[in-house]
Write an enzyme that holds these catalytic residues in place. Structure first.
Site, PDB file in Angstrom:
ATOM      1  N   ASN A  10      -1.869   7.043  -7.721  1.00  0.00           N
ATOM      2  CA  ASN A  10      -2.929   7.335  -6.753  1.00  0.00           C
ATOM      3  C   ASN A  10      -3.992   8.180  -7.450  1.00  0.00           C
ATOM      4  O   ASN A  10      -3.793   9.369  -7.670  1.00  0.00           O
ATOM      5  CB  ASN A  10      -2.302   8.096  -5.558  1.00  0.00           C
ATOM      6  CG  ASN A  10      -3.349   8.586  -4.574  1.00  0.00           C
ATOM      7  OD1 ASN A  10      -4.499   8.158  -4.609  1.00  0.00           O
ATOM      8  ND2 ASN A  10      -2.937   9.482  -3.685  1.00  0.00           N
ATOM      9  N   LYS A  12      -6.763   9.128  -6.407  1.00  0.00           N
ATOM     10  CA  LYS A  12      -7.554   9.972  -5.484  1.00  0.00           C
ATOM     11  C   LYS A  12      -9.043   9.806  -5.804  1.00  0.00           C
ATOM     12  O   LYS A  12      -9.450   8.709  -6.179  1.00  0.00           O
ATOM     13  CB  LYS A  12      -7.072  11.422  -5.537  1.00  0.00           C
ATOM     14  CG  LYS A  12      -5.553  11.506  -5.336  1.00  0.00           C
ATOM     15  CD  LYS A  12      -5.032  12.891  -5.150  1.00  0.00           C
ATOM     16  CE  LYS A  12      -3.513  12.833  -4.943  1.00  0.00           C
ATOM     17  NZ  LYS A  12      -2.928  14.130  -4.646  1.00  0.00           N
ATOM     18  N   HIS A 100      -1.662   9.468   3.803  1.00  0.00           N
ATOM     19  CA  HIS A 100      -1.480  10.464   2.746  1.00  0.00           C
ATOM     20  C   HIS A 100      -1.763  11.857   3.331  1.00  0.00           C
ATOM     21  O   HIS A 100      -2.642  12.006   4.178  1.00  0.00           O
ATOM     22  CB  HIS A 100      -2.423  10.169   1.576  1.00  0.00           C
ATOM     23  CG  HIS A 100      -2.134  11.034   0.389  1.00  0.00           C
ATOM     24  ND1 HIS A 100      -2.586  12.325   0.294  1.00  0.00           N
ATOM     25  CD2 HIS A 100      -1.388  10.803  -0.716  1.00  0.00           C
ATOM     26  CE1 HIS A 100      -2.135  12.844  -0.836  1.00  0.00           C
ATOM     27  NE2 HIS A 100      -1.408  11.942  -1.466  1.00  0.00           N
ATOM     28  N   GLU A 102      -3.341  14.313   2.308  1.00  0.00           N
ATOM     29  CA  GLU A 102      -4.722  14.785   2.205  1.00  0.00           C
ATOM     30  C   GLU A 102      -5.581  14.197   3.315  1.00  0.00           C
ATOM     31  O   GLU A 102      -6.497  14.834   3.820  1.00  0.00           O
ATOM     32  CB  GLU A 102      -5.285  14.446   0.810  1.00  0.00           C
ATOM     33  CG  GLU A 102      -4.736  15.412  -0.238  1.00  0.00           C
ATOM     34  CD  GLU A 102      -4.619  14.857  -1.629  1.00  0.00           C
ATOM     35  OE1 GLU A 102      -5.229  13.809  -1.940  1.00  0.00           O
ATOM     36  OE2 GLU A 102      -3.885  15.458  -2.440  1.00  0.00           O
ATOM     37  N   GLU A 172       6.513  12.606   0.501  1.00  0.00           N
ATOM     38  CA  GLU A 172       5.708  13.520  -0.308  1.00  0.00           C
ATOM     39  C   GLU A 172       5.667  14.891   0.354  1.00  0.00           C
ATOM     40  O   GLU A 172       4.843  15.123   1.248  1.00  0.00           O
ATOM     41  CB  GLU A 172       4.283  12.978  -0.433  1.00  0.00           C
ATOM     42  CG  GLU A 172       4.200  11.650  -1.150  1.00  0.00           C
ATOM     43  CD  GLU A 172       2.843  11.484  -1.815  1.00  0.00           C
ATOM     44  OE1 GLU A 172       2.831  11.259  -3.023  1.00  0.00           O
ATOM     45  OE2 GLU A 172       1.813  11.613  -1.135  1.00  0.00           O
ATOM     46  N   GLY A 178       0.127  18.278  -5.957  1.00  0.00           N
ATOM     47  CA  GLY A 178      -0.934  18.900  -6.739  1.00  0.00           C
ATOM     48  C   GLY A 178      -0.675  20.368  -7.032  1.00  0.00           C
ATOM     49  O   GLY A 178      -1.564  21.095  -7.461  1.00  0.00           O
ATOM     50  N   SER A 218       3.719  16.027  -7.628  1.00  0.00           N
ATOM     51  CA  SER A 218       3.788  16.599  -8.982  1.00  0.00           C
ATOM     52  C   SER A 218       4.766  15.888  -9.911  1.00  0.00           C
ATOM     53  O   SER A 218       5.410  16.525 -10.754  1.00  0.00           O
ATOM     54  CB  SER A 218       4.115  18.096  -8.922  1.00  0.00           C
ATOM     55  OG  SER A 218       3.100  18.801  -8.252  1.00  0.00           O
TER      56      SER A 218
HETATM   57  P1  PGA Z   1       0.395  14.837  -7.362  1.00  0.00           P
HETATM   58  O1  PGA Z   1      -0.051  13.953  -6.113  1.00  0.00           O
HETATM   59  O2  PGA Z   1       1.247  13.955  -8.222  1.00  0.00           O
HETATM   60  O3  PGA Z   1      -0.889  15.252  -8.017  1.00  0.00           O
HETATM   61  O4  PGA Z   1       1.167  15.985  -6.817  1.00  0.00           O
HETATM   62  C1  PGA Z   1       0.850  13.094  -5.478  1.00  0.00           C
HETATM   63  C2  PGA Z   1       0.156  12.411  -4.350  1.00  0.00           C
HETATM   64  O5  PGA Z   1      -0.652  13.057  -3.667  1.00  0.00           O
HETATM   65  O6  PGA Z   1       0.389  11.213  -4.091  1.00  0.00           O
END
Ligand code: PGA
Length: 259
Positions: A10, A12, A100, A102, A172, A178, A218
């Site tokens: 992803n 983003k 997601h 976010e 997640e 992140g 992460s």
């Molecule tokens: P990250 O993001 O690997 O940067 O923690 C995972 C995600 O949001 O799908």
């Protein structure tokens, strides 16, 4: 039933369409047939990159698949700034990420919204990746399993048993996204196992056996092997580390660290 692992990158809001081309070319150069035999690899570029990624993948007949990071609930209409599942399918997308954290947080998306988007994704034959996960407060309270399963149930509202077989779930934990804070394999397994039990109760054993459950938060090349060794973890949804082609390829090759 063997579930083919899915490693999903992803991106983003990273990499413009020119950077996307260079990035996919690097992945294509590094990933070999043996990798694609072992895992399914997909990238989720920003919408503005998808046409360029499609052109490259089609021209070079690459085995990398791709999808959108979100889709609208409806097919078309007066919805400024939105992108429909129909448009993604037309661009050759195989997948779409829905719900997601976010988007839930920054765009106020509810699980009811996710359920509507899911219906649209299924209608247009996209494989949806439905994201769920608890906040740090919930994790500390010890209610993480109940809260996450309830979030999933709401996000899947109205989905038939038949359609559920093609849905992918991503666990997640919000506190691990992140942050560099990765859930330990046992945490991922606890939740992914609970999700599979919930799917068995709601949709039957055959569906629960078929659905791929990914872990995200992460994930790095160093942590992927331990996570992927868990019986109910069928893949990874990778954010930050998917922007680095070498790191993403190393995650796709987690199996080499398991032998
Ligand atoms: P990250 O993001 O690997 O940067 O923690 C995972 C995600 O949001 O799908």
């Amino acid at each position: 039933m063997t579930r083919k692992p899915l490693i999903a990158g992803n991106w983003k809001m990273n990499l413009n369409h020119l950077e996307a081309i260079a990035h996919v070319q690097r992945l294509a150069f590094s990933l070999k047939d043996a990798d694609f035999d072992a895992v399914e690899v997909a990238v989720f570029p920003p919408f503005t990159d998808i046409r360029s990624v499609q052109t490259l993948i089609d021209a070079d007949k690459l085995k990398i698949r791709y999808g959108g990071q979100d889709c609208a609930e409806t097919d078309s209409g007066a919805y400024t700034g939105q992108i429909s599942a129909a448009f993604l399918t037309k661009l050759g997308c195989s997948f779409v990420i829905l719900g997601h954290s976010e988007r839930r947080l920054l765009n106020n998306e509810s699980s009811a919204d996710v359920a509507l988007k899911l219906k649209s994704a299924i209608k247009h034959k996209l494989l949806p990746i439905v994201c769920v996960g608890e906040s740090l407060d919930i994790r500390k309270s010890g209610n993480h399993v109940a809260v996450t399963v309830a979030q999933l149930k709401e996000s899947l509202a109205g989905i038939t048993k038949y359609d559920m077989g093609n849905v992918i779930v991503a666990y997640e934990p919000v506190w691990a996204i992140g942050t560099g804070e990765v859930a330990i394999p046992e945490d991922a397994e606890e939740m992914c196992g609970a999700i599979r039990n919930f799917l068995a109760d709601e949709y039957g054993d055959a569906v629960a056996d078929k659905v791929r459950i990914l872990y995200g938060g992460s994930v790095k090349s160093g942590t992927a092997p331990g996570l992927m060794a868990m019986p109910n973890v069928d893949g990874a949804l990778v954010g930050g580390a998917s922007i680095d082609p070498d790191e993403f390829v190393a995650i796709c090759r987690y199996r080499l660290a398991l032998v």
